[in-house]
Write a protein that holds these residues in place. Sequence first.
Motif, PDB file in Angstrom:
ATOM      1  N   UNK A  78      14.003   3.045 -83.233  1.00 56.52           N
ATOM      2  CA  UNK A  78      15.103   2.205 -82.717  1.00 56.52           C
ATOM      3  C   UNK A  78      16.080   1.830 -83.806  1.00 56.52           C
ATOM      4  N   UNK A  79      17.337   1.700 -83.424  1.00 59.03           N
ATOM      5  CA  UNK A  79      18.392   1.276 -84.348  1.00 59.03           C
ATOM      6  C   UNK A  79      18.477  -0.250 -84.362  1.00 59.03           C
ATOM      7  N   UNK A  80      18.899  -0.785 -85.472  1.00 62.91           N
ATOM      8  CA  UNK A  80      19.067  -2.230 -85.566  1.00 62.91           C
ATOM      9  C   UNK A  80      20.307  -2.650 -84.786  1.00 62.91           C
ATOM     10  N   UNK A  81      20.188  -3.641 -83.910  1.00 61.26           N
ATOM     11  CA  UNK A  81      21.366  -4.127 -83.173  1.00 61.26           C
ATOM     12  C   UNK A  81      22.465  -4.636 -84.101  1.00 61.26           C
ATOM     13  N   UNK A  82      22.109  -5.103 -85.289  1.00 57.19           N
ATOM     14  CA  UNK A  82      23.102  -5.631 -86.235  1.00 57.19           C
ATOM     15  C   UNK A  82      23.955  -4.506 -86.832  1.00 57.19           C
ATOM     16  N   UNK A  83      23.450  -3.276 -86.773  1.00 60.28           N
ATOM     17  CA  UNK A  83      24.181  -2.168 -87.373  1.00 60.28           C
ATOM     18  C   UNK A  83      25.107  -1.464 -86.391  1.00 60.28           C
ATOM     19  N   UNK A  84      25.093  -1.907 -85.163  1.00 56.23           N
ATOM     20  CA  UNK A  84      25.940  -1.244 -84.163  1.00 56.23           C
ATOM     21  C   UNK A  84      27.373  -1.767 -84.227  1.00 56.23           C
TER      22      UNK A  84
END
Length: 385
Positions: A379-385
């Motif tokens: 999963x990708x970090x929501x902060x990096x989107x």
Amino acid sequence: MNGNEFGRLFRVTTYGESHGDAMGATISGCPAGVELSVEDIQKELDRRKPGQSMITTSRGEPDAVVVNSGVQDGYTTGTPIGMVVQNKDARSGKYEPYVTAPRPSHGDFTYSAKFGTRNWGGGGRSSARETVNWVAAGAVAKQVLEQSEYDVEVKAHVNQIGDVEAPPVTFEEILEHSEENDVRCAHPETAEKMLEVIEQYQKEGDSIGGSIYFEAQGVPRGLGAPRFDSFSARLGQAMMSVPAATSFEFGLGREAREWTGSDRNEDWEFDDEGDPRPVGNKHGGIQGGITTGQPIFGEMTLHAPTSIPKKQRTVDWETGEEKEIQVVGRHDPVLPPRGVPVVEAMLYLTILDFMLLAGYITPDRLDGQAGEYDTPYHPSSPENE
């Protein structure tokens, strides 16, 4: 109660009773990184669920599966996968007459004798409804195998109902035709005759037995350990666990008693890659309890459903009286048509477990990239989107 777990590395533990709140399964040992959706599992459950045709029970169960752990953003995480199927159409009142008066040839008396109690609604834990868990787990195993580097393919079909037997068919014919009719027989002309036989017994308030032919292609060689963990021994355990199973055979099966050693023995030759292989496959893909790399095939027999409307006799141990009973409710007149996805599920579970044990597939993660953390399925970090 023990005996609710199947597998060594790919371990499936199930729970639930026929008329309980829900059925459920937990899978431990599923590798991470397998793309998995509810639809993948539901597709297989829809093939097993009741009410598909006039020759299955009319019990109205949607068998809608909920996956509540082990999957993140559409990929398995390597942690236990939990699945639940709610029971929606249980009618336990019809089973009250049999609480202390066991139905003929059911598990009613033996369960009570073993545990001193039992869940009597719909047969409780002994009901074939419990196989909904097996099919759900088998659907997960199927996805693991399909997404691995190995081209494993499993299929089964109904090859006999009563005295109506289908002629031998190819694996390709099973793939093409077995889902085209209610009986799940890959020979269309025989399927029509089988349907007539089933309908006749149904009109008479009776039931009939049958058998299922299964085949697995693309299974690599070297699976299985000698003696008690042989591939054939574990596959036999899987197949004989299916409710109503009375026999299991692979390769020549029972016919082997009629063959001489010189006729049954298979010479060796080199394949196109220069590896030894047997000439022929009378052994059903297994020699010395270990897979040869050839197709694994066999057959299992299911007896006639024991819940029939015809009048039968029993005894009531609470009142001490003999009595005549008539089992009412919603029951299948024949089992193999709905048993096909169950047999396929047990094949998938057995094959995958052995492939994990043999190291063909890495138990921790499907990609086998030990130590790699920046993966396409992380999963990708929501902060990096």
